[in-house]
Design a protein around this motif. Structure first.
Motif, PDB file in Angstrom:
ATOM      1  N   TYR A 124      82.576  18.189  49.468  1.00  0.00           N
ATOM      2  CA  TYR A 124      81.902  18.871  50.575  1.00  0.00           C
ATOM      3  C   TYR A 124      81.112  17.856  51.397  1.00  0.00           C
ATOM      4  O   TYR A 124      81.139  17.878  52.631  1.00  0.00           O
ATOM      5  CB  TYR A 124      80.974  19.943  49.998  1.00  0.00           C
ATOM      6  N   TRP A 128      81.825  14.705  51.677  1.00  0.00           N
ATOM      7  CA  TRP A 128      82.800  13.905  52.422  1.00  0.00           C
ATOM      8  C   TRP A 128      83.288  14.653  53.654  1.00  0.00           C
ATOM      9  O   TRP A 128      83.402  14.081  54.744  1.00  0.00           O
ATOM     10  CB  TRP A 128      83.972  13.532  51.517  1.00  0.00           C
ATOM     11  N   TYR A 129      83.567  15.960  53.504  1.00  0.00           N
ATOM     12  CA  TYR A 129      83.996  16.763  54.652  1.00  0.00           C
ATOM     13  C   TYR A 129      82.960  16.755  55.765  1.00  0.00           C
ATOM     14  O   TYR A 129      83.294  16.779  56.951  1.00  0.00           O
ATOM     15  CB  TYR A 129      84.247  18.218  54.234  1.00  0.00           C
ATOM     16  N   LEU A 130      81.676  16.719  55.374  1.00  0.00           N
ATOM     17  CA  LEU A 130      80.589  16.738  56.351  1.00  0.00           C
ATOM     18  C   LEU A 130      80.291  15.359  56.922  1.00  0.00           C
ATOM     19  O   LEU A 130      79.396  15.203  57.752  1.00  0.00           O
ATOM     20  CB  LEU A 130      79.318  17.309  55.711  1.00  0.00           C
ATOM     21  N   GLY A 131      81.036  14.339  56.453  1.00  0.00           N
ATOM     22  CA  GLY A 131      80.829  12.986  56.954  1.00  0.00           C
ATOM     23  C   GLY A 131      79.750  12.221  56.222  1.00  0.00           C
ATOM     24  O   GLY A 131      79.271  11.195  56.711  1.00  0.00           O
ATOM     25  N   GLU A 164      87.226  11.416  48.025  1.00  0.00           N
ATOM     26  CA  GLU A 164      87.900  11.225  49.303  1.00  0.00           C
ATOM     27  C   GLU A 164      89.406  11.432  49.157  1.00  0.00           C
ATOM     28  O   GLU A 164      90.046  12.056  50.023  1.00  0.00           O
ATOM     29  CB  GLU A 164      87.619   9.829  49.856  1.00  0.00           C
ATOM     30  N   LEU A 218      93.001  17.993  53.395  1.00  0.00           N
ATOM     31  CA  LEU A 218      93.128  17.931  54.859  1.00  0.00           C
ATOM     32  C   LEU A 218      94.580  17.947  55.297  1.00  0.00           C
ATOM     33  O   LEU A 218      94.903  18.466  56.375  1.00  0.00           O
ATOM     34  CB  LEU A 218      92.440  16.676  55.398  1.00  0.00           C
ATOM     35  N   PRO A 261      86.891  20.276  57.438  1.00  0.00           N
ATOM     36  CA  PRO A 261      85.553  19.833  57.863  1.00  0.00           C
ATOM     37  C   PRO A 261      84.849  20.850  58.762  1.00  0.00           C
ATOM     38  O   PRO A 261      83.629  21.027  58.666  1.00  0.00           O
ATOM     39  CB  PRO A 261      85.832  18.520  58.598  1.00  0.00           C
ATOM     40  N   ARG A 276      81.274  22.836  57.951  1.00  0.00           N
ATOM     41  CA  ARG A 276      80.146  22.935  58.882  1.00  0.00           C
ATOM     42  C   ARG A 276      79.831  24.392  59.222  1.00  0.00           C
ATOM     43  O   ARG A 276      78.659  24.756  59.413  1.00  0.00           O
ATOM     44  CB  ARG A 276      80.456  22.131  60.150  1.00  0.00           C
TER      45      ARG A 276
END
Length: 269
Positions: free
Chosen positions: A22, A24-27, A36, A43, A50, A54
């Motif tokens: 989660y 990683w998805y949010l950066g 990852e 993905l 992502p 959010r």
């Protein structure tokens, strides 16, 4: 509670963990190659994950803001995840500086960053509890140290229950937690679904299972069951970003196709 030494925790980097994926998805930066790698596999199946992450975060902001506006001053947030500002207490305390928040997660990496969750206003309070939702008794015992369970509490289960199967007693866990909360308390939840992407969801579920992550994507009716005996707040069970959108800023990309998840808030009478 947060008195545990974050430097003493052992983080398993041999398999992915939902909280780190989660992140990683949010950066975020608090994840590992294994997270990852699995994230990229997800993905490939659904490039909009992502955005979904959010959107879930934005729902938490809106629901917390709404609850604080209704006079709720205590929050129990289970499945907190790695801190990402604004955190729940920051949203609540912006409305009500005296709000009290207990965070809970089972991933040691969240404990390592718990200091970010403990920056309360002087009037309010925050605390972090290292525990698993499958151990509701430990969570309630820890929450009692900070929250007055004779006064209303908002129970927050954001993007969490789809990691707990019916066989593991997902509905019973929610019922057990709510049973300790008084009238006037609320349940706020989001949950992933396969209602809109059935074939891809099967593939994603299999991939996650192969990596040791169990996921239970529930239908709208199955999600709604979590609120049995409660009074759903208008507009009831809704696609996550369509629940009171006026209470927050839209997430870029949220309207570019279906967001396969539901959200709702309900009152315990």
């Amino acid at each position: 509670m947060s008195g545990q030494d974050p430097t003493a925790v052992e983080i398993d980097t041999s398999k992915p963990h939902p909280a780190r994926m989660y992140d990683w998805y949010l950066g975020g930066k608090d994840n590992y190659p294994v997270d990852e790698e699995m994230g990229r596999q997800m993905l490939a199946l659904e490039p909009r994950i992502p955005v979904m992450a959010r959107v879930n975060r934005a729902f938490m902001h809106r629901a917390t803001r709404w609850l604080a506006q209704q006079g709720v001053r205590q929050f129990l947030d289970i499945g907190t995840g790695i801190p990402t500002e604004p955190n729940l207490h920051q949203v609540a305390q912006e409305v009500a500086p005296d709000a009290r928040v207990v965070y809970c997660d089972n991933d040691p990496i969240v404990l390592a960053h718990a200091a970010a969750l403990l920056r309360s206003t002087p009037q309010g309070a925050t605390e972090y509890l290292q525990a698993d939702v499958r151990d509701p008794d430990a969570i309630i015992a820890g929450a009692r140290e900070v929250l007055d369970l004779k006064q209303p509490v908002a129970l927050s289960l954001i993007a969490l229950l789809h990691f707990i199967t019916d066989a593991d007693g997902a509905h019973e866990l929610v019922g057990r937690l709510l049973s300790e909360l008084p009238s006037g308390s609320y349940l706020m939840m989001t949950h992933a679904t396969s209602d809109f992407t059935p074939e891809d969801s099967v593939t994603a579920t299999d991939k996650l299972k192969g990596a040791g992550i169990t996921i239970a994507l529930r239908s709208r009716d199955e999600f709604t069951r979590f609120f049995d005996g409660l009074e759903l707040v208008d507009p009831g069970v809704e696609i996550v970003h369509k629940w009171h959108p006026e209470l927050g800023e839209p997430v870029p990309g949220q309207d570019d196709g279906v967001i396969p998840g539901y959200g709702a808030v309900a009152l315990k009478r």
